[in-house]
Design a protein around this motif. Sequence first.
Motif, PDB file in Angstrom:
ATOM      1  N   GLY A 135      35.296  40.942  42.675  1.00 44.78           N
ATOM      2  CA  GLY A 135      36.242  41.316  41.637  1.00 44.78           C
ATOM      3  C   GLY A 135      36.511  40.191  40.660  1.00 44.78           C
ATOM      4  N   MET A 136      37.201  40.539  39.581  1.00 39.58           N
ATOM      5  CA  MET A 136      37.579  39.565  38.558  1.00 39.58           C
ATOM      6  C   MET A 136      38.830  38.797  38.978  1.00 39.58           C
ATOM      7  N   VAL A 137      39.781  39.517  39.540  1.00 35.22           N
ATOM      8  CA  VAL A 137      41.056  38.933  39.948  1.00 35.22           C
ATOM      9  C   VAL A 137      41.390  39.416  41.357  1.00 35.22           C
ATOM     10  N   LEU A 138      42.347  38.746  41.967  1.00 38.18           N
ATOM     11  CA  LEU A 138      42.825  39.149  43.292  1.00 38.18           C
ATOM     12  C   LEU A 138      44.341  39.001  43.296  1.00 38.18           C
ATOM     13  N   PHE A 195      35.267  36.402  49.081  1.00 37.00           N
ATOM     14  CA  PHE A 195      35.660  36.976  47.791  1.00 37.00           C
ATOM     15  C   PHE A 195      34.697  36.465  46.736  1.00 37.00           C
ATOM     16  N   ALA A 196      33.946  37.381  46.138  1.00 38.20           N
ATOM     17  CA  ALA A 196      32.954  37.042  45.115  1.00 38.20           C
ATOM     18  C   ALA A 196      33.587  37.225  43.750  1.00 38.20           C
ATOM     19  N   CYS A 197      34.064  36.125  43.184  1.00 40.68           N
ATOM     20  CA  CYS A 197      34.733  36.181  41.887  1.00 40.68           C
ATOM     21  C   CYS A 197      33.702  36.438  40.787  1.00 40.68           C
ATOM     22  N   ALA A 198      34.054  37.305  39.856  1.00 42.30           N
ATOM     23  CA  ALA A 198      33.132  37.686  38.794  1.00 42.30           C
ATOM     24  C   ALA A 198      33.235  36.786  37.570  1.00 42.30           C
TER      25      ALA A 198
END
Length: 323
Positions: A57-60, A74-77
């Motif tokens: 995702g972009m944010v969490l 968590f794979a940040c975009a």
Amino acid sequence: MANPETDVLVLRKGTHGMPIEQYVAALRERLPNGRVRLARTPAEEREEIRDASFVAGMVLEDDVLDAAEELEVFACAYAGTGHLPLERLAERGVTVTNASGVHGPNIGEHVLGAILRFARRFHVGARRQRRREWRHYQSHELEGSTVTIVGLGAIGNAVCDRLEPFGVETVGVRYSPEKGGPTDEVIGFETASVHDALARTDYLVLACPLTETTQGLIDQDAMMTIDPDAVIVNVARGPVIDTDALVGALRSNWIRGASLDVTDPEPLPEEHPLWTFDNVQITPHNAGHTPKYYDRLADIVAGNARLYVEDGLDADFENRVRI
């Protein structure tokens, strides 16, 4: 533990005006035997993340993280991760990856276009075209110029690669100059070294992360030191430049011009004086846009998802963030 088959949960926020469904489709294409699910609403995010171990995702958001019971990756975009709750993720032992490298080609092209615009003074030609005015004007030549690139990550490297055929001298600025780089010369962030480079710079490219070291790096002293025929291209973050110092330099002809994809403040208010300068190019934080964004991102994330299935948290993840 990792699931026997790839299972990736994608959160709902997209980027650059492109539907998040395109990202999901790109992941599914690369993981045909796995499961890629999309949480399309806030409620779905909180529900779906409960049993998700690999999330992209972009944010969490805090409430979403609160609901995550099995989260391990968590794979940040985005390339930058400063907006994430990194301390909480570290406390929970969550591995974080980013999108470093995704922007290299498009931002490299943006920087090259900005430099050529000022070198050949296309903005002057466009202004005279609008006036239907056939009148010659003098221009510059890029060959033989000195280009200083602050930041030698994926973007800085892409800029350097694209400048190579133009016969320029390049100076790179990085935190660990002993590592070298693709530029003709590599220096550190010591003030004396940076000012020495600025004094002989024709084009200054800012492609660095925003840190305590880089915030306000290009201040009034830097503006007074840089060659007055120089152009500044900022594709980093707005606060890398002291905005008041930039406005003062433009008003005093201390620099030839500036191309700003990022500003401080951002968005730039309608009444801000930077809008009024003919020798300033402003784009709305748009250098990062590319129709290939999700495809390049999916290459990284799908590869890491497969590694996670094979090796769990011991995997050698691409773009792992040290937190």
